[in-house]
Design a protein around this motif. Structure first.
Motif, PDB file in Angstrom:
ATOM      1  N   ALA A  38       0.708  -0.863  -0.063  1.00  0.00           N
ATOM      2  CA  ALA A  38      -0.114   0.056  -0.329  1.00  0.00           C
ATOM      3  C   ALA A  38       0.826   1.275  -0.239  1.00  0.00           C
ATOM      4  O   ALA A  38       0.843   2.440  -1.461  1.00  0.00           O
ATOM      5  N   ALA A  39       1.864   1.279   0.897  1.00  0.00           N
ATOM      6  CA  ALA A  39       3.092   2.702   0.461  1.00  0.00           C
ATOM      7  C   ALA A  39       3.321   2.264  -1.037  1.00  0.00           C
ATOM      8  O   ALA A  39       3.752   3.875  -1.279  1.00  0.00           O
ATOM      9  N   TYR A  40       4.050   1.071  -1.316  1.00  0.00           N
ATOM     10  CA  TYR A  40       4.370   1.475  -2.471  1.00  0.00           C
ATOM     11  C   TYR A  40       3.864   1.714  -3.315  1.00  0.00           C
ATOM     12  O   TYR A  40       3.820   3.019  -3.992  1.00  0.00           O
ATOM     13  N   LEU A  43       3.189   5.698  -2.909  1.00  0.00           N
ATOM     14  CA  LEU A  43       4.172   6.989  -3.647  1.00  0.00           C
ATOM     15  C   LEU A  43       4.110   6.519  -5.323  1.00  0.00           C
ATOM     16  O   LEU A  43       4.797   7.657  -6.002  1.00  0.00           O
ATOM     17  N   ARG A  44       3.664   5.612  -5.575  1.00  0.00           N
ATOM     18  CA  ARG A  44       3.929   5.668  -6.892  1.00  0.00           C
ATOM     19  C   ARG A  44       2.802   6.565  -7.463  1.00  0.00           C
ATOM     20  O   ARG A  44       2.839   7.191  -8.486  1.00  0.00           O
ATOM     21  N   ARG A  45       1.770   6.884  -7.378  1.00  0.00           N
ATOM     22  CA  ARG A  45       0.107   7.071  -7.338  1.00  0.00           C
ATOM     23  C   ARG A  45       0.412   8.962  -7.376  1.00  0.00           C
ATOM     24  O   ARG A  45       0.346   9.972  -7.951  1.00  0.00           O
ATOM     25  N   GLY A  53      10.124  10.841  -5.249  1.00  0.00           N
ATOM     26  CA  GLY A  53      10.099   9.621  -6.638  1.00  0.00           C
ATOM     27  C   GLY A  53      11.286  10.676  -8.106  1.00  0.00           C
ATOM     28  O   GLY A  53      11.091  11.755  -7.421  1.00  0.00           O
ATOM     29  N   PRO A  54      11.265   9.889  -8.952  1.00  0.00           N
ATOM     30  CA  PRO A  54      11.762  10.648  -9.960  1.00  0.00           C
ATOM     31  C   PRO A  54      11.475  11.171 -10.644  1.00  0.00           C
ATOM     32  O   PRO A  54      12.025  12.296 -11.370  1.00  0.00           O
ATOM     33  N   GLY A  55      10.448  10.621 -11.005  1.00  0.00           N
ATOM     34  CA  GLY A  55       9.307  11.670 -11.702  1.00  0.00           C
ATOM     35  C   GLY A  55       8.840  13.494 -11.411  1.00  0.00           C
ATOM     36  O   GLY A  55       8.088  14.420 -11.263  1.00  0.00           O
ATOM     37  N   GLY A  56       9.333  13.317  -9.990  1.00  0.00           N
ATOM     38  CA  GLY A  56       8.479  14.623  -8.808  1.00  0.00           C
ATOM     39  C   GLY A  56       9.166  14.951  -7.976  1.00  0.00           C
ATOM     40  O   GLY A  56       9.532  16.061  -7.889  1.00  0.00           O
ATOM     41  N   ARG A  57      10.818  15.186  -8.749  1.00  0.00           N
ATOM     42  CA  ARG A  57      11.957  16.315  -8.718  1.00  0.00           C
ATOM     43  C   ARG A  57      12.083  18.110  -9.215  1.00  0.00           C
ATOM     44  O   ARG A  57      12.272  17.227 -10.185  1.00  0.00           O
ATOM     45  N   GLY A  58      11.466  18.500  -8.475  1.00  0.00           N
ATOM     46  CA  GLY A  58      11.956  19.881  -9.017  1.00  0.00           C
ATOM     47  C   GLY A  58      12.497  20.601  -9.412  1.00  0.00           C
ATOM     48  O   GLY A  58      12.620  22.234  -9.123  1.00  0.00           O
TER      49      GLY A  58
END
Length: 127
Positions: A38-40, A43-45, A53-58
């Motif tokens: 559920a935690a995984y 985090l992905r969602r 995560g890699p897609g969210g680094r601003g």
């Protein structure tokens, strides 16, 4: 002298059968695995929305594309400070192949953008 049968035992009488213990252990393991999955999933969602995560680094450095050319050899496109850098990556070195502005549409064709960046100022293609 007190009667030994009348003295209460300090531990309550419980059934410690092997099947009961195995069932409790299996249920506890399943509960722990469910929490981890559920935690995984969370985090992905929702991670990119919160900068996780890699897609969210601003930050100012983002990996836009990756193309493997062979074992331990690849070409990557990295966006840094509104510039797209095309890098050749091997075990021994990282080489800047070309760079361009990141103002173009993200859906544009990579080959067309690369050809546009490699043209000479007079309009002739580079040798």
């Amino acid at each position: 002298m007190p009667d030994p049968a009348a003295v209460p035992s300090p531990l309550p009488a419980t059934d410690f059968s092997l099947a009961g213990t195995a069932l409790h252990m299996a249920l506890a393991l399943l509960a722990i695995l469910a929490v981890i999955f559920a935690a995984y999933w969370l985090l992905r969602r929702f991670g990119p929305k919160f900068g996780l995560g890699p897609g969210g680094r601003g930050g100012v450095l983002r990996l836009m594309a990756h193309l493997s050319l062979g074992p331990r050899k690849s070409v990557v496109v990295v966006r840094f400070l509104n510039k797209d850098l095309v890098l050749g990556v091997t075990d021994q070195s990282i080489t800047l192949l070309t760079e361009g502005n990141a103002d173009h549409d993200a859906q544009s064709d990579f080959a067309a953008a690369l050809a546009d960046q490699t043209r000479r100022p007079g309009g002739d293609p580079a040798p």
